[in-house]
Design an enzyme around this catalytic site. Structure first.
Site, mmCIF file in Angstrom:
data_model
loop_
_atom_site.group_PDB
_atom_site.id
_atom_site.type_symbol
_atom_site.label_atom_id
_atom_site.label_comp_id
_atom_site.label_asym_id
_atom_site.label_seq_id
_atom_site.Cartn_x
_atom_site.Cartn_y
_atom_site.Cartn_z
ATOM 1 N N THR A 117 0.810 -1.207 0.000
ATOM 2 C CA THR A 117 0.000 0.000 0.000
ATOM 3 C C THR A 117 0.851 1.267 0.000
ATOM 4 O O THR A 117 1.960 1.280 0.553
ATOM 5 C CB THR A 117 -0.901 0.009 1.254
ATOM 6 N N TYR A 141 -1.786 0.062 9.997
ATOM 7 C CA TYR A 141 -2.056 -0.582 8.707
ATOM 8 C C TYR A 141 -0.811 -0.528 7.812
ATOM 9 O O TYR A 141 -0.347 -1.554 7.303
ATOM 10 C CB TYR A 141 -3.247 0.107 8.018
HETATM 11 N N1 UFG Z 1 -12.923 11.291 2.524
HETATM 12 C C1 UFG Z 1 -13.910 12.234 2.773
HETATM 13 N N2 UFG Z 1 -15.159 11.767 3.080
HETATM 14 C C2 UFG Z 1 -15.457 10.444 3.168
HETATM 15 C C3 UFG Z 1 -14.438 9.498 2.906
HETATM 16 C C4 UFG Z 1 -13.176 9.957 2.590
HETATM 17 O O1 UFG Z 1 -13.675 13.438 2.733
HETATM 18 O O2 UFG Z 1 -16.600 10.106 3.475
HETATM 19 C C5 UFG Z 1 -11.579 11.777 2.171
HETATM 20 C C6 UFG Z 1 -10.506 11.325 3.143
HETATM 21 O O3 UFG Z 1 -10.447 12.169 4.245
HETATM 22 C C7 UFG Z 1 -9.281 11.367 2.240
HETATM 23 C C8 UFG Z 1 -9.817 10.978 0.859
HETATM 24 O O4 UFG Z 1 -11.218 11.210 0.926
HETATM 25 O O5 UFG Z 1 -8.791 12.662 2.180
HETATM 26 C C9 UFG Z 1 -9.577 9.535 0.499
HETATM 27 O O6 UFG Z 1 -9.986 8.732 1.594
HETATM 28 P P1 UFG Z 1 -10.240 7.165 1.483
HETATM 29 O O7 UFG Z 1 -10.769 6.707 2.792
HETATM 30 O O8 UFG Z 1 -11.045 6.871 0.259
HETATM 31 O O9 UFG Z 1 -8.799 6.552 1.191
HETATM 32 P P2 UFG Z 1 -7.404 6.803 1.939
HETATM 33 O O10 UFG Z 1 -6.605 7.727 1.080
HETATM 34 O O11 UFG Z 1 -7.573 7.171 3.368
HETATM 35 O O12 UFG Z 1 -6.764 5.340 1.952
HETATM 36 C C10 UFG Z 1 -6.711 4.550 0.805
HETATM 37 C C11 UFG Z 1 -6.641 3.088 1.195
HETATM 38 C C12 UFG Z 1 -5.329 2.765 1.841
HETATM 39 C C13 UFG Z 1 -4.193 3.264 1.002
HETATM 40 C C14 UFG Z 1 -4.350 4.707 0.662
HETATM 41 C C15 UFG Z 1 -3.258 5.152 -0.256
HETATM 42 O O13 UFG Z 1 -7.681 2.761 2.069
HETATM 43 O O14 UFG Z 1 -5.231 1.377 1.948
HETATM 44 O O15 UFG Z 1 -5.603 4.905 0.040
HETATM 45 O O16 UFG Z 1 -3.427 6.464 -0.677
HETATM 46 F F1 UFG Z 1 -3.046 3.107 1.661
#
Ligand code: UFG
Length: 328
Positions: A117, A141
């Site tokens: 990841t 994670y």
């Molecule tokens: N976000 C919102 N509202 C929501 C959900 C997410 O504003 O309801 C934002 C988060 O704060 C973040 C962005 O959207 O800024 C992306 O969030 P995600 O939860 O979709 O994904 P993450 O970037 O946190 O994490 C994902 C995977 C990880 C991986 C990572 C790498 O879950 O396994 O991408 O960039 F490591």
């Protein structure tokens, strides 16, 4: 000779199984169905319900099916959950992977591809982030996956296993043919949440943080279509089979979209102007994370087909509609 796909009943794994079968491979899926679904496993693959930590079972599968390669997806994937349950994550993602790698070595498996990841980079100092940039995970994670990367590298070096480690960026979308997609209940990922909101499964959604040092103040991510991601695994396996050296490579497109841009795209593609609230930052979110994907492209010839946010969102929407019909 078969390919063993762990987590093959899950989101990414189920797409991988379709791709492998289409390429004429023999596929055995090992999945404990904690988050995966039996129906998600393509016809033509053999599903074994069990745990990767069950070394007697894994050893038997490797011998019986002459497993030549393992593609290892099984694991826990929710960053905030890893913060509240670190030991659970170290068990599922690290300890259990160790058991699987040991079975691979003992069983004479030739190739091992591991789902890692972008979370191993933590808050990158610069984007796009390259594979040799500093590794500083900021969540259990990310650490749990990094430890497995290290074990795999060391074991491969000692025992002659060839490996590919793919560091995924933000995986989204669904099978273009509508056969599988992200089906986990209570999902937290942005595109899934936005699509559920557009289809009325949620009354509203939140934007977590609007004061990041980015052009519109919301976080930037590199969203990659799940089918392009699984194709990267297939290309990497072909490369390893030809004798290519073991490699660690990013898997993203190399461009970022903000949270607001993603929400705007979901509104446009769905035609629904759903309710969005500006909220506080979510702990642990890096402002921006974007892949440099030159390595995987150069090594394996990987050519993404779906590098278009509207297409990714369109496929995610189509799958969500199917899922709603399935569950009603
Ligand atoms: N976000 C919102 N509202 C929501 C959900 C997410 O504003 O309801 C934002 C988060 O704060 C973040 C962005 O959207 O800024 C992306 O969030 P995600 O939860 O979709 O994904 P993450 O970037 O946190 O994490 C994902 C995977 C990880 C991986 C990572 C790498 O879950 O396994 O991408 O960039 F490591």
């Amino acid at each position: 000779m078969a390919i063993l796909v762990t987590g093959g009943a899950g989101y990414i794994g189920s797409h991988m199984v379709h791709g492998l079968l289409a390429g004429g491979e023999q596929v055995v899926v090992l999945d404990n169905l904690t988050t995966g679904f039996e129906w998600a496993v393509a016809q033509g693959a053999k599903l074994v319900v069990g745990d990767i930590a069950d070394q007697a079972l894994v050893g038997k599968l490797i011998a019986e099916h002459h497993v030549e390669a393992i593609i290892h997806f099984a694991g826990s994937i929710v960053v905030p959950e890893s913060v509240s349950d670190p030991l659970g994550y170290y068990k599922n993602n690290t300890v259990n992977s160790r058991a699987l790698i040991e079975c691979a070595v003992k069983g004479g498996v030739k190739h091992f591809i591991f789902s890692s990841t972008a979370a191993v980079y933590g808050n990158p100092e610069k984007v796009p982030v390259g594979e040799d940039d500093p590794i500083l995970p900021v969540s259990p994670y990310g650490s749990s996956k990094l430890m497995t990367e290290i074990m795999l590298r060391d074991a491969a070096f000692a025992h002659g296993l060839s490996y590919g480690i793919l560091r995924y960026f933000n995986v989204a979308g669904a099978d273009p043919q509508g056969r599988t997609g992200q089906s986990t209940k209570g999902a937290t990922h942005l595109i899934k949440v936005a699509v559920e909101t557009a289809l009325g499964r949620r009354a509203r959604m939140d934007v977590f943080g609007t004061n990041y040092p980015t052009p519109d103040g919301t976080c930037l991510r590199d969203y990659i279509h799940v089918t392009d991601l699984t194709q990267a695994h297939a290309d990497l396996l072909a490369y390893l089979r030809k004798g290519g050296a073991s490699v660690t490579a990013n898997c993203g497109y190399g461009r970022g979209f903000s949270v607001l841009e993603v929400i705007q795209t979901v509104k446009k593609v769905s035609g629904v102007d759903f309710k969005v609230e500006m909220s506080e930052r979510r702990p642990g979110d890096p402002a921006q994370i974007i892949a440099s994907s030159d390595r995987i492209r150069a090594l394996s010839g990987w050519k993404p087909q779906y590098d278009d946010l509207s297409v990714i969102v369109g496929h995610a929407l189509a799958w969500e509609r199917k899922l709603m019909a399935k569950r009603n």
